[in-house]
Design an enzyme around this catalytic site. Structure first.
Site, PDB file in Angstrom:
ATOM      1  N   TYR A 299     -40.192  12.791 106.051  1.00  0.00           N
ATOM      2  CA  TYR A 299     -38.781  13.135 105.823  1.00  0.00           C
ATOM      3  C   TYR A 299     -38.196  12.198 104.780  1.00  0.00           C
ATOM      4  O   TYR A 299     -38.413  10.995 104.837  1.00  0.00           O
ATOM      5  CB  TYR A 299     -37.993  12.999 107.129  1.00  0.00           C
TER       6      TYR A 299
ATOM      7  N   THR B 170     -37.908  28.251  89.016  1.00  0.00           N
ATOM      8  CA  THR B 170     -38.900  28.075  90.069  1.00  0.00           C
ATOM      9  C   THR B 170     -40.084  27.367  89.417  1.00  0.00           C
ATOM     10  O   THR B 170     -40.127  27.167  88.203  1.00  0.00           O
ATOM     11  CB  THR B 170     -39.364  29.419  90.662  1.00  0.00           C
TER      12      THR B 170
ATOM     13  N   ARG C 205     -44.820  26.859  95.284  1.00  0.00           N
ATOM     14  CA  ARG C 205     -43.567  27.606  95.452  1.00  0.00           C
ATOM     15  C   ARG C 205     -42.416  26.635  95.643  1.00  0.00           C
ATOM     16  O   ARG C 205     -42.281  26.025  96.693  1.00  0.00           O
ATOM     17  CB  ARG C 205     -43.663  28.525  96.680  1.00  0.00           C
TER      18      ARG C 205
END
Ligand code: DSN
Length: 422
Positions: A52, A224, A233
């Site tokens: 995280y 993207t 992705r």
């Protein structure tokens, strides 16, 4: 890693094996898809998935960022170098989130945005009516010219003068020609709007210098990372220094929590790959292949929106063939040629059953296919279209496709060792 998966979850392992075989044993022509390198795949599947990292390097809300800070800074620096931008945010989970963050960085909810109509080649998040971008903002769409299928800058200027948008969006998901970002920049200036350029489809062509970069003209560039750029992705925002703070705040904490560090790491790898002469050659070949495919389709009497292509994609208008787009896309899929059905500009038919099929060459070019193979693919498409209700012909084309695929194996794809038979 893949062997461990086989041991611990044979059911999912088997499905991945099937998908790997499908990707190896088909001609993938969806213009937003590609094959990533083994290096990108490994970074994406690495231990970074465990971490995280809310915040930005040096300003995180969680400890243990000794390595993540270095990775994110590396990704930022690579993005800035590759796109020649002042600032890069590499955290957006996708292009859709990146677009929403771009608008949020520049304007307030309720203000007006103006983007290309979805049915004329724009993206949902360019303010299309079913997207939250049209609910959070007042949205106006511009069409392409109904005769040429091309961007019509007089019309765009007129609409901009009439509606006075605060943000103009340049960029598309189904536009086969060069986009002149400089003119968009002029129009935006004339009406006092910000310019956001969405280069999700053409990012690889931009970094290779084949299409002009919007970076000098746009306030924010959104992209993207997985289409012609050939990364994982994800999404990315680039901007001038003056917007850096707002862009970062819009992404986090505005729209997202912790970045997907494994994706961000893989984006860093992909950008190093894109910063090479090999990638430039690859991107040039994408366009050559699209042009060869388009030429041959024209010879077979297919109508192409705008009459051809300057980039990686082709939009077939099937009305003269009297075949619905969905029917052709499904027949092609049975012949192992994977496309998507798509609206054509001004399509009277609904999006679920439109008159177009969209093709693209990034993935077949990664396999090493060149102009002769692009022409062969046009032959296959024509044969399927001419025999749309003849399953034995479609099956035969599928066999020929398989043969072509075996001659052009996926070079660096994450093929499961010993199990990649197609
Ligand atoms: N709509 C996707 C595509 O072009 O395939 C991008 O989000």
């Amino acid at each position: 890693m893949i062997n461990a998966l086989e041991q611990y979850d044979p059911q999912i392992f088997e499905l991945i094996r099937q998908e790997s075989a499908r990707q190896s044993g088909s001609i993938r022509l969806i213009p937003s898809e590609n094959y990533v390198s083994r290096a990108v795949m490994l970074a994406s599947g690495s231990c970074l998935t465990n971490k995280y990292a809310e915040g930005y390097p040096g300003r995180r809300y969680y400890e243990g960022q000794q390595v993540t800070d270095l990775i994110e800074r590396t990704a930022q620096e690579r993005a800035k170098k590759l796109f020649k931008a002042d600032h890069a945010n590499v955290q957006p989970y996708s292009g859709s989130v990146a677009n929403l963050a771009a608008y949020a960085a520049l304007i307030e909810p309720g203000e007006t945005i103006m983007g290309m109509s979805l049915s004329h080649g724009g993206h949902l998040t360019h303010g299309w009516k079913v997207s939250l971008t049209s609910k959070f903002f007042n949205s106006v769409s511009y069409p392409v010219n109904d005769k040429t299928g091309l961007l019509d800058f007089d019309q765009i200027r007129d609409l901009a003068k009439k509606h006075r948008p605060k943000v103009i969006i340049s960029g598309a998901t189904a536009y086969p020609r060069v986009i002149d970002f400089e003119i968009f920049g002029q129009i935006a200036k004339e009406v006092g709007a910000y310019l956001v350029s969405d280069i999700a489809h053409i990012a690889g062509l931009v970094v290779a210098g084949i299409h002009k970069s919007p970076v000098p003209y746009a306030d924010i560039v959104s992209t993207t990372t997985h289409k012609t750029l050939r990364g994982p992705r994800g999404g990315m925002l680039l901007c001038r220094q003056e917007h850096a703070k707002n862009v970062d705040k819009a992404v986090f904490p505005g729209l997202q929590g912790g970045p997907h560090m494994h994706t961000l790491t893989a984006i860093a790898v992909a950008m190093a790959e894109a910063d090479t002469p090999e990638f430039v050659a690859y991107a040039k070949q994408i366009v050559k292949n699209a042009k060869a495919l388009a030429e041959k389709l024209l010879e077979y009497g297919f109508n192409l929106v705008t009459g051809g292509t300057d980039n990686h994609l082709i939009l077939i208008d099937l009305r003269n063939k009297d075949i619905p787009g969905k029917k052709l896309a499904k027949a092609l899929d049975r012949a192992r040629i994977v496309t998507n059905y798509n609206t054509i500009p001004g399509d009277p038919a609904p999006p679920m059953n439109p008159n177009g099929v969209r093709l693209g060459t990034p993935a077949v070019t990664t396999r090493g296919m060149k102009e002769p193979e692009a022409e062969k693919i046009a032959d296959f498409i024509n044969t399927v279209a001419q025999n749309i209700d003849n399953e034995s012909v479609i099956e035969q084309v599928g066999k020929e496709v398989l043969l072509l695929c075996s001659q052009f194996p996926v070079p660096e794809h994450f093929i499961i060792p010993g199990r990649n038979s197609i």
